[in-house]
Structures are given as structure tokens and as C-alpha cells.
Scaffold this motif. Structure first.
Motif, PDB file in Angstrom:
ATOM      1  N   THR A 134       0.892  -1.192   0.141  1.00  0.00           N
ATOM      2  CA  THR A 134      -0.216  -0.050  -0.091  1.00  0.00           C
ATOM      3  C   THR A 134       0.957   1.171   0.026  1.00  0.00           C
ATOM      4  O   THR A 134       1.980   1.311   0.400  1.00  0.00           O
TER       5      THR A 134
ATOM      6  N   GLU B 240      -7.186   9.463   9.940  1.00  0.00           N
ATOM      7  CA  GLU B 240      -6.884   8.615   8.628  1.00  0.00           C
ATOM      8  C   GLU B 240      -5.219   8.320   8.807  1.00  0.00           C
ATOM      9  O   GLU B 240      -4.589   9.048   9.589  1.00  0.00           O
ATOM     10  N   VAL B 241      -4.989   7.417   8.035  1.00  0.00           N
ATOM     11  CA  VAL B 241      -3.346   7.213   8.008  1.00  0.00           C
ATOM     12  C   VAL B 241      -2.871   8.248   6.869  1.00  0.00           C
ATOM     13  O   VAL B 241      -3.464   8.263   5.969  1.00  0.00           O
TER      14      VAL B 241
ATOM     15  N   TYR C 286       1.898   2.975  10.596  1.00  0.00           N
ATOM     16  CA  TYR C 286       0.559   2.463  10.371  1.00  0.00           C
ATOM     17  C   TYR C 286       0.383   2.207   8.830  1.00  0.00           C
ATOM     18  O   TYR C 286       0.983   3.066   8.245  1.00  0.00           O
TER      19      TYR C 286
ATOM     20  N   ASN D 222      -9.326   0.668  13.345  1.00  0.00           N
ATOM     21  CA  ASN D 222      -8.832   1.875  13.182  1.00  0.00           C
ATOM     22  C   ASN D 222      -7.404   2.057  13.816  1.00  0.00           C
ATOM     23  O   ASN D 222      -6.839   1.043  14.482  1.00  0.00           O
ATOM     24  N   LYS D 223      -6.672   3.175  13.886  1.00  0.00           N
ATOM     25  CA  LYS D 223      -5.187   3.330  14.225  1.00  0.00           C
ATOM     26  C   LYS D 223      -5.241   2.983  15.708  1.00  0.00           C
ATOM     27  O   LYS D 223      -4.376   2.191  16.300  1.00  0.00           O
TER      28      LYS D 223
ATOM     29  N   ASP E 197      -2.704   1.317   5.961  1.00  0.00           N
ATOM     30  CA  ASP E 197      -4.174   1.219   5.547  1.00  0.00           C
ATOM     31  C   ASP E 197      -4.162   0.376   4.425  1.00  0.00           C
ATOM     32  O   ASP E 197      -3.665   0.598   3.213  1.00  0.00           O
TER      33      ASP E 197
ATOM     34  N   ASN F  67      -5.480  -2.622  -1.201  1.00  0.00           N
ATOM     35  CA  ASN F  67      -4.047  -2.805  -1.280  1.00  0.00           C
ATOM     36  C   ASN F  67      -3.647  -3.299  -2.456  1.00  0.00           C
ATOM     37  O   ASN F  67      -4.384  -3.819  -3.395  1.00  0.00           O
TER      38      ASN F  67
ATOM     39  N   THR G  68      -7.063  -1.350   3.478  1.00  0.00           N
ATOM     40  CA  THR G  68      -8.499  -1.498   3.096  1.00  0.00           C
ATOM     41  C   THR G  68      -8.384  -1.866   1.576  1.00  0.00           C
ATOM     42  O   THR G  68      -9.255  -2.748   1.174  1.00  0.00           O
TER      43      THR G  68
END
Length: 346
Positions: free
Chosen positions: A85, A224-225, A97, A136-137, A99, A103, A101
Motif C-alpha cells: 500500500t 486517517e493514515v 501505520y 482504526n489506528k 491502511d 491494497n 483497506t
């Protein structure tokens, strides 16, 4: 990454493998930057004085940090991340981190992606990593510590609330020892206790952080990332073998620290407007003194005179064990556009 600095030292020096290692510090002075898991069994932790670390583990091996090497390895780890990602938000050299979702592998399982990334880090770099996977983070961060070292933990959407209710407040990311003790004093020992408090109650006890605690225990964390995370400051500091009590000696040390900071500023092609002097005393109390100017600073000749003024502006409380200089309010930080009304002839 698991005990990243210490693990890199053990990777590069086979004689250190399986032995208690502390990066930074010494038997006489300094602070431990990182400890191997062999050292942690004796209670050695990061930010612990070298003297105390040696008392806890008499056969502890101290190693000087090699930040250029850690940065080199960190870059290789991030290249692996980017195979999956582009949404990678580094927190430090050893943590980030992701994300996933959507990839690049088209893999619908975040848990399998985490396992594959950890496997690749071991196969390509011979280093161990742990992971936390969730919605979430905040929850992912908490989960990443559960099966350390060399493990991972997934908190599924339908498991989030039960997980948070059972979690001791000291395990909540961002809740330090002082805040945890304050929560305990008010009968808040786990997530369920926290959840039973009203928003007004938490705000009255913890100020603005109260709203944050109210949300996170309900699984609400909408950050958000952010792959374009901006660096806020650049610093250089030094811990001394002997405590300093003379401002003259301190100025000499600060001059060397300023030269190092200039090198870092030049390397990063960055300038800053706020100069901060950090002072840590022999009793481990800490003080900062800052000054903001109207123009950007980068070179020693520009910011060192301000450091001299900051040192002399007030009496020192005690002898000094550490001095540091940082530049913040950098020219890399995003700023709102300035709109200028132009004049037109009609």
C-alpha cells in the motif's frame, strides 16, 4: 519492529545474539535508548539511566547507537510496506501505520497481509516484527503490543467493544503512568469503568483529553493514515559524563550541539523559526526555554546567539546532565494560503 535498535546490533554482531544488550547509556552515564528482550527480562527499559540498568542486569552489554544504520534498515522495511500500500504513515524508524483497506495485492484479509509482511521482513532482513490489526489506528496500536515479540493480534469489528471494556486503562495507547494512576484514584481500572463515566465527568477530570477517552473506549477514532506526515522539529542533544555547573562550559558544549543541529538542518534542507533549549538537571527534572523569530533559521551563526540568550535568561536550578537544541515551526509545515486582492483596470 521488536527491540529494533538492539536487534540490529545483534544482527550485525553475532557475538551479541542471545545476550542482554542496551543501546545507548553506559555504566557511568547516559540513558538507555533501547534494550534487547534478553535485557528486558531483568527490568531494563528504554529511557532508564545506564547506572540503574547496570544494577538490574550486571552483565548488561552497552552498545553505542548507530542511527545511520537504523535508518538504512528502516528504509528497507518501508520498501516492503510500499509493496502492499502507498498509505504508510511512519511514526518513527521502527513503527508505522498501514491502511490496507484497498491494497496492491488485492488481498481481502488484513491479517494475512500482516503475516506476509512479517515473514518478508524476517526472510529479507532477519529481523522480527509484530503487528496489530483492527478497524482504526488506536485499536491496531493497542493490539500490536499484545503478542510481542514476533506475533500479531487481530481485533475484529464485532470484538472491538468487548476487547476495550476488558482492557486495563494502563494498556490504552496514550494513557501514561500518571494518567492511569489518576484514573485508578477515581475508580477507573478498565475500559468498562471508563465507559460508565459520562462525557461531562471525563472532561471535568481530564480536560480536553476526556472527550478523547470517551470516544476511544467506544471504538471511535477517526484519524486517517496520513502518508504525507510532516516533521514538526529537528533536534540535537548530548548527555555529559559529568554534570555541568558552569555556564561557560555549557556554552562550549552547546556550540558543538549547535554544529550538529546545523548539519541535520542542512541535510534535511529545512529551516525553522522557533529555537528551543532543553535542559535536564542532575535530579532528572527537565526545563525548556524557547524563542520564536520572524525569519527562518538554519545555520549555527543564525540560531546560536539565541541559545546563549536563552541559557542566560534565568538561573539554573541545579547542575546539568543534558543539553539539547531544537528548531521547530519549520518551513515544511503546511500553511494556509494568503489571498491578495490584485488591482485591475477596467
Amino acid at each position: 519492529m521488536d527491540a529494533f535498535y538492539a536487534s540490529v546490533e545483534q544482527l550485525d554482531n553475532p557475538e551479541l545474539r542471545g545476550k542482554p544488550v542496551a543501546v545507548g547509556g553506559s555504566e557511568v552515564r547516559g540513558v538507555v535508548s533501547a534494550a534487547s528482550y534478553e535485557a528486558r527480562k531483568f527490568g531494563v527499559k528504554s529511557a532508564m539511566s545506564g547506572v540503574l540498568a547496570k544494577k538490574k542486569c550486571p552483565h548488561l552489554i552497552f552498545v553505542k547507537p548507530r542511527y545511520a544504520r537504523y535508518k538504512e534498515i528502516s528504509s528497507k522495511i518501508r520498501e516492503i510496506f510500499y509493496d502492499y500500500t502507498d498509505l504508510v504513515e511512519p511514526l518513527s524508524l521502527d513503527e508505522a501505520y498501514l491502511d490496507v483497506t484497498e491494497n496492491k495485492k488485492g488481498n481481502p484479509s488484513a491479517s494475512l497481509i500482516a503475516q506476509e509482511i512479517r515473514d518478508r521482513i524476517w526472510e529479507e532482513l532477519e529481523l522480527r516484527a509484530s503487528a496489530g490489526i483492527s478497524i482504526n489506528k488506536f485499536i491496531a496500536k493497542v493490539a500490536s503490543d499484545i503478542n510481542k515479540p514476533n506475533g500479531q493480534k487481530t481485533i475484529k469489528p464485532n470484538e472491538v467493544l468487548d476487547f476495550l471494556e476488558e482492557l486495563p486503562v494502563g494498556k490504552f495507547y496514550g494513557v501514561g503512568k500518571v494518567t492511569a494512576a489518576k484514573m485508578h484514584n477515581h475508580g477507573i481500572f478498565n475500559g468498562l469503568d471508563l465507559k460508565n463515566r459520562t462525557l461531562e465527568d471525563l472532561v471535568s477530570l481530564f480536560g480536553k483529553s476526556g472527550k478523547h477517552y470517551y470516544n476511544i473506549v467506544r471504538g471511535i477514532h477517526n484519524s486517517e493514515v496520513k502518508p504525507d506526515r510532516v516533521r514538526k522539529s529537528i533536534a540535537a542533544e548530548r548527555t555529559f559524563n559529568e554534570n555541568l555547573s558552569s555556564e561557560i562550559y555549557m556554552l562550549k558544549k552547546l556550540e558543538l550541539i549547535a554544529e550538529e543541529l546545523e548539519r541535520r538542518m542542512m541535510h534535511s534542507k529545512t529551516k525553522g523559526k522557533t529555537v528551543t533549549l532543553k535542559i535536564k538537571y542532575s535530579d532528572f527534572t527537565q526545563q525548556t526555554r524557547s524563542k520564536t523569530v520572524g525569519n527562518y533559521l538554519q545555520k549555527k551563526e543564525e540560531f546560536y546567539p539565541l541559545i546563549k540568550d536563552l541559557l542566560m535568561q534565568d538561573h539554573l536550578k541545579n547542575s546539568v546532565r543534558l543539553l539539547g537544541i531544537s528548531l521547530s515551526n519549520l518551513d515544511t509545515e503546511k500553511k494556509d494560503p494568503i489571498w491578495v486582492q490584485l488591482q485591475f483596470e477596467f
